[in-house]
Design a protein around this motif. Sequence first.
Motif, PDB file in Angstrom:
ATOM      1  N   ALA A 249       0.764  -1.192  -0.036  1.00 52.72           N
ATOM      2  CA  ALA A 249      -0.040   0.055  -0.070  1.00 52.72           C
ATOM      3  C   ALA A 249       0.853   1.126  -0.038  1.00 52.72           C
ATOM      4  CB  ALA A 249      -0.984  -0.131   1.230  1.00 52.72           C
ATOM      5  N   GLY A 250       1.918   1.292   0.889  1.00 50.20           N
ATOM      6  CA  GLY A 250       2.776   2.524   0.999  1.00 50.20           C
ATOM      7  C   GLY A 250       3.513   2.809  -0.369  1.00 50.20           C
ATOM      8  N   MET A 251       4.042   1.512  -0.797  1.00 55.73           N
ATOM      9  CA  MET A 251       5.057   1.706  -2.120  1.00 55.73           C
ATOM     10  C   MET A 251       4.065   2.152  -3.206  1.00 55.73           C
ATOM     11  SD  MET A 251       8.354   1.680  -1.236  1.00 55.73           S
ATOM     12  CE  MET A 251       8.570   1.523  -3.231  1.00 55.73           C
ATOM     13  N   ARG A 252       2.874   1.923  -3.335  1.00 54.84           N
ATOM     14  CA  ARG A 252       2.168   2.153  -4.721  1.00 54.84           C
ATOM     15  C   ARG A 252       2.109   3.712  -4.724  1.00 54.84           C
ATOM     16  NH1 ARG A 252      -1.643  -0.918  -3.566  1.00 54.84           N
ATOM     17  NH2 ARG A 252      -2.977   0.213  -2.593  1.00 54.84           N
ATOM     18  N   SER A 253       1.526   4.244  -3.281  1.00 49.89           N
ATOM     19  CA  SER A 253       1.445   6.005  -3.452  1.00 49.89           C
ATOM     20  C   SER A 253       2.639   6.431  -3.495  1.00 49.89           C
ATOM     21  CB  SER A 253       0.618   6.279  -2.380  1.00 49.89           C
ATOM     22  OG  SER A 253       1.172   5.778  -1.112  1.00 49.89           O
ATOM     23  N   TRP A 254       3.583   6.094  -2.783  1.00 44.21           N
ATOM     24  CA  TRP A 254       5.026   6.682  -2.676  1.00 44.21           C
ATOM     25  C   TRP A 254       5.718   6.483  -4.046  1.00 44.21           C
ATOM     26  CZ3 TRP A 254       8.575   8.439   1.236  1.00 44.21           C
ATOM     27  CH2 TRP A 254       9.712   8.651   0.870  1.00 44.21           C
ATOM     28  N   ALA A 255       5.571   5.513  -4.793  1.00 45.24           N
ATOM     29  CA  ALA A 255       6.124   5.418  -6.111  1.00 45.24           C
ATOM     30  C   ALA A 255       5.291   6.303  -7.146  1.00 45.24           C
ATOM     31  CB  ALA A 255       6.184   4.073  -6.677  1.00 45.24           C
ATOM     32  N   ALA A 256       4.127   6.608  -7.069  1.00 42.71           N
ATOM     33  CA  ALA A 256       3.319   7.385  -8.107  1.00 42.71           C
ATOM     34  C   ALA A 256       3.748   8.680  -7.649  1.00 42.71           C
ATOM     35  CB  ALA A 256       1.940   7.072  -7.820  1.00 42.71           C
ATOM     36  N   GLY A 257       3.810   9.067  -6.518  1.00 38.82           N
ATOM     37  CA  GLY A 257       4.213  10.570  -6.026  1.00 38.82           C
ATOM     38  C   GLY A 257       5.623  10.699  -6.663  1.00 38.82           C
ATOM     39  N   GLN A 258       6.509  10.017  -6.302  1.00 37.99           N
ATOM     40  CA  GLN A 258       7.726  10.371  -6.867  1.00 37.99           C
ATOM     41  C   GLN A 258       7.947  10.238  -8.390  1.00 37.99           C
ATOM     42  OE1 GLN A 258      10.788   7.324  -5.406  1.00 37.99           O
ATOM     43  NE2 GLN A 258      11.496   8.777  -3.970  1.00 37.99           N
ATOM     44  N   ASP A 259       7.206   9.252  -9.024  1.00 35.41           N
ATOM     45  CA  ASP A 259       7.351   9.326 -10.442  1.00 35.41           C
ATOM     46  C   ASP A 259       6.826  10.939 -11.028  1.00 35.41           C
ATOM     47  OD1 ASP A 259       7.529   8.147 -13.060  1.00 35.41           O
ATOM     48  OD2 ASP A 259       5.477   8.632 -13.286  1.00 35.41           O
ATOM     49  N   TRP A 260       5.878  11.343 -10.155  1.00 39.64           N
ATOM     50  CA  TRP A 260       5.141  12.618 -10.858  1.00 39.64           C
ATOM     51  C   TRP A 260       5.962  13.581 -10.652  1.00 39.64           C
ATOM     52  CZ3 TRP A 260       4.190  17.439  -8.252  1.00 39.64           C
ATOM     53  CH2 TRP A 260       3.167  18.304  -8.822  1.00 39.64           C
ATOM     54  N   TRP A 261       7.126  13.856  -9.756  1.00 38.75           N
ATOM     55  CA  TRP A 261       7.656  14.928  -9.541  1.00 38.75           C
ATOM     56  C   TRP A 261       9.528  14.696 -10.219  1.00 38.75           C
ATOM     57  CZ3 TRP A 261      12.150  15.291  -6.023  1.00 38.75           C
ATOM     58  CH2 TRP A 261      11.799  14.399  -4.865  1.00 38.75           C
ATOM     59  N   GLN A 262       9.657  13.269  -9.963  1.00 37.75           N
ATOM     60  CA  GLN A 262      11.150  12.996 -10.531  1.00 37.75           C
ATOM     61  C   GLN A 262      11.005  12.528 -11.998  1.00 37.75           C
ATOM     62  OE1 GLN A 262      12.734  10.151  -7.901  1.00 37.75           O
ATOM     63  NE2 GLN A 262      12.614  11.442  -6.145  1.00 37.75           N
ATOM     64  N   GLY A 263      10.097  12.119 -12.455  1.00 32.57           N
ATOM     65  CA  GLY A 263      10.100  11.796 -14.312  1.00 32.57           C
ATOM     66  C   GLY A 263      11.079  10.728 -14.267  1.00 32.57           C
ATOM     67  N   ASP A 264      11.938  11.030 -15.332  1.00 33.70           N
ATOM     68  CA  ASP A 264      12.850  10.117 -15.803  1.00 33.70           C
ATOM     69  C   ASP A 264      14.201  10.138 -15.057  1.00 33.70           C
ATOM     70  OD1 ASP A 264      14.020  12.432 -16.953  1.00 33.70           O
ATOM     71  OD2 ASP A 264      13.889  11.728 -18.991  1.00 33.70           O
ATOM     72  N   GLU A 265      14.197  10.877 -13.776  1.00 35.59           N
ATOM     73  CA  GLU A 265      15.291  10.807 -12.876  1.00 35.59           C
ATOM     74  C   GLU A 265      14.799  10.067 -11.743  1.00 35.59           C
ATOM     75  OE1 GLU A 265      18.253  14.384 -13.353  1.00 35.59           O
ATOM     76  OE2 GLU A 265      16.048  15.204 -13.809  1.00 35.59           O
ATOM     77  N   GLY A 266      14.396   8.981 -11.883  1.00 35.65           N
ATOM     78  CA  GLY A 266      13.806   8.325 -10.493  1.00 35.65           C
ATOM     79  C   GLY A 266      14.767   7.183 -10.187  1.00 35.65           C
ATOM     80  N   GLY A 312      17.762   8.268 -19.234  1.00 40.33           N
ATOM     81  CA  GLY A 312      16.405   8.188 -18.077  1.00 40.33           C
ATOM     82  C   GLY A 312      16.404   7.022 -17.516  1.00 40.33           C
ATOM     83  N   VAL A 313      15.776   7.139 -16.146  1.00 39.74           N
ATOM     84  CA  VAL A 313      15.508   5.988 -15.191  1.00 39.74           C
ATOM     85  C   VAL A 313      14.209   6.169 -14.739  1.00 39.74           C
ATOM     86  CG1 VAL A 313      16.167   4.734 -13.174  1.00 39.74           C
ATOM     87  CG2 VAL A 313      17.963   5.992 -14.475  1.00 39.74           C
ATOM     88  N   ARG A 314      13.234   5.290 -14.987  1.00 36.36           N
ATOM     89  CA  ARG A 314      11.859   5.457 -14.669  1.00 36.36           C
ATOM     90  C   ARG A 314      11.311   4.388 -13.771  1.00 36.36           C
ATOM     91  NH1 ARG A 314       7.971   8.704 -17.883  1.00 36.36           N
ATOM     92  NH2 ARG A 314       6.381   9.099 -16.491  1.00 36.36           N
ATOM     93  N   VAL A 315      10.260   4.718 -12.995  1.00 34.29           N
ATOM     94  CA  VAL A 315       9.593   3.588 -12.285  1.00 34.29           C
ATOM     95  C   VAL A 315       8.213   3.679 -12.691  1.00 34.29           C
ATOM     96  CG1 VAL A 315       8.610   3.122  -9.979  1.00 34.29           C
ATOM     97  CG2 VAL A 315      10.893   3.771 -10.329  1.00 34.29           C
ATOM     98  N   LEU A 316       7.712   2.692 -13.043  1.00 38.32           N
ATOM     99  CA  LEU A 316       6.137   2.455 -13.401  1.00 38.32           C
ATOM    100  C   LEU A 316       5.485   2.067 -12.216  1.00 38.32           C
ATOM    101  CD1 LEU A 316       6.141   0.223 -16.711  1.00 38.32           C
ATOM    102  CD2 LEU A 316       6.063   2.784 -16.443  1.00 38.32           C
ATOM    103  N   ALA A 317       4.695   2.857 -11.627  1.00 37.99           N
ATOM    104  CA  ALA A 317       4.070   2.582 -10.524  1.00 37.99           C
ATOM    105  C   ALA A 317       2.598   1.678 -10.666  1.00 37.99           C
ATOM    106  CB  ALA A 317       3.408   3.800  -9.926  1.00 37.99           C
TER     107      ALA A 317
END
Length: 569
Positions: A249-266, A312-317
């Motif tokens: 539960a925590g990683m799903r929202s954490w990763a989606a939030g990080q991806d929003w502001w880190q983009g391809d520098e994740g 780029g480095v990206r995380v798919l949430a």
Amino acid sequence: MLARRLLVATIVLGTTGLLLGLLWQVLAPGGWTLAKLAMLVGFIGTAPWAGLCLANGLIGFWVLVSGRAPAVVDTAADPAATPTVTPTAIVMPLAIVMPLAIVMTVRNEALAPVLTRLLGMLGALALQRPAWNVTACVLSDTTDPISVMAEQHALGALSAADRARIRYRRRADNAGFKARNIMEFLDHHAAGFDLMLVMDADSAMTADAVRRLACAMQADPRLGIVQHLTVGTPAASPFPRLFQFGMRAGMRSWAAGQDWWQGDEGPYWGHNAMVRIAPFRAHARLPMLPDGRHILSHDQVEAALLRGAGWGVRVLADEDGSFEAFPPALPEHLGRELRWLSGNLQYVHLLRLEGLRPMGRWQFVQAILLFAGAPFCVLFLLGAAAAAATDHVSAFPAGAALVLTLVWSGALYAPKLLGYLEVLVSRPKRTRYGGAVRFLAGVLAETVFTLTYDAIGPLSKTIAIARLALGARGGWAAQNRAERRVGWAEAARLCWPHTLLGIAVFVAFACAGARAVVWALPFAGGLLVAVPFAVMTADPRLGRWLQRHGIAAAPEEIAPPGGADVTGS
């Protein structure tokens, strides 16, 4: 992207300021003492991390419930069509795919279940994408002679057809650990491959999850790494079962939030990830540490080097179809945490490494903060206990302490709490967990589990940091992944410092009255029960009870996915 990062910085700084203001209301009555100063210093060391948790949790929740998380769309369109990346979708016709190596690393552990998972993945991919050119490569760092013989036996037990689908390579030593093993493979054995799917020995992925990564990689030719969000393999043992329920539960929202502001520098977590071989081989070679040692935690360094070179480095949430096995009991979990601690704290020596972007350095800082906050937590607890025992001027500020505690815990656990809320507001997601009642029972059980563990973990990490400061060396040891019991004697040897500290601080809190004890109990009470906690969370009887009542069940336990054997059986 700059505006998004400024928003996150504003949330972090605002939360830190709010928490410090609330702490001031707790500490100011009765004047300042050394104990209160210790509380202030300890809190300053932990408040920014709580602010970061709140920022990622809030943004991730908004991204997920608003449908703004990028989705991977697999289309059967014209193979000559141009790949596209939109704000809400990555679209790529996958009639053609670049040659792919599935790279699995192992060291002194059972190879048979690894081969079972690899063959399951190869079979699923062959059914769904028969045109793909996929080869599995097992990279062994096994040094134990008995384990070497067991690996040879497991390979010999395969059919001739299965052996032809898997390449096996073993190094005679473990120099440079997993990172060097992979780089040596790329240098000498990866001819003909364009992409590699990096897997750990406990990893598993469905064909759909692999396809999503390939889709994202082909849609963006400047992407060097794309990392899949990975969840825990369904487990019967109580410790991994409860841990994976909350972490998911925590990683799903954490990763989606990080991806929003880190983009391809994740971030990059080192497994269940697709890597573009040519730039990785050219730019992701690890330097040695200033003292001549090898880097332990390789993944973030490799990602930072790639980002510095323009890749780029990206995380798919997206959590569906990508799995790892969590440690089976508290001793193994603490051992893994302390190995990661040793590796992450090495990043202090790399903060000034040439050729990195600011976000690459930030990833190092974030990884350091994940563990460096532990001594500050212990310092705050010791300061609070000392203040309770010695402050005979002012009464315990119950109201101000309650407000501070609620705001602090709400910020710190925001990713997990909002991840739970995201499931509850969605009927399809509630259904995947067996309905709201079963899901809430899991939330309650996991909350008790987390509060207990979170009292234990900081002291173990603080002791480990002290040992490193005194000259101890970290390393990667073989890991036990099999479910087991923890005996009372083993639990006592592991947790006697926690028990003694718990007794001491609660005797101190009792000097300030019952309200101080009640205030401390949810967040420090785990110290008192550390020994029975270690025993009970490895007890198969508790595991069977949780399974029988569907408590903390993963969606895959309720409806197993196709395309991969996630258990390795």
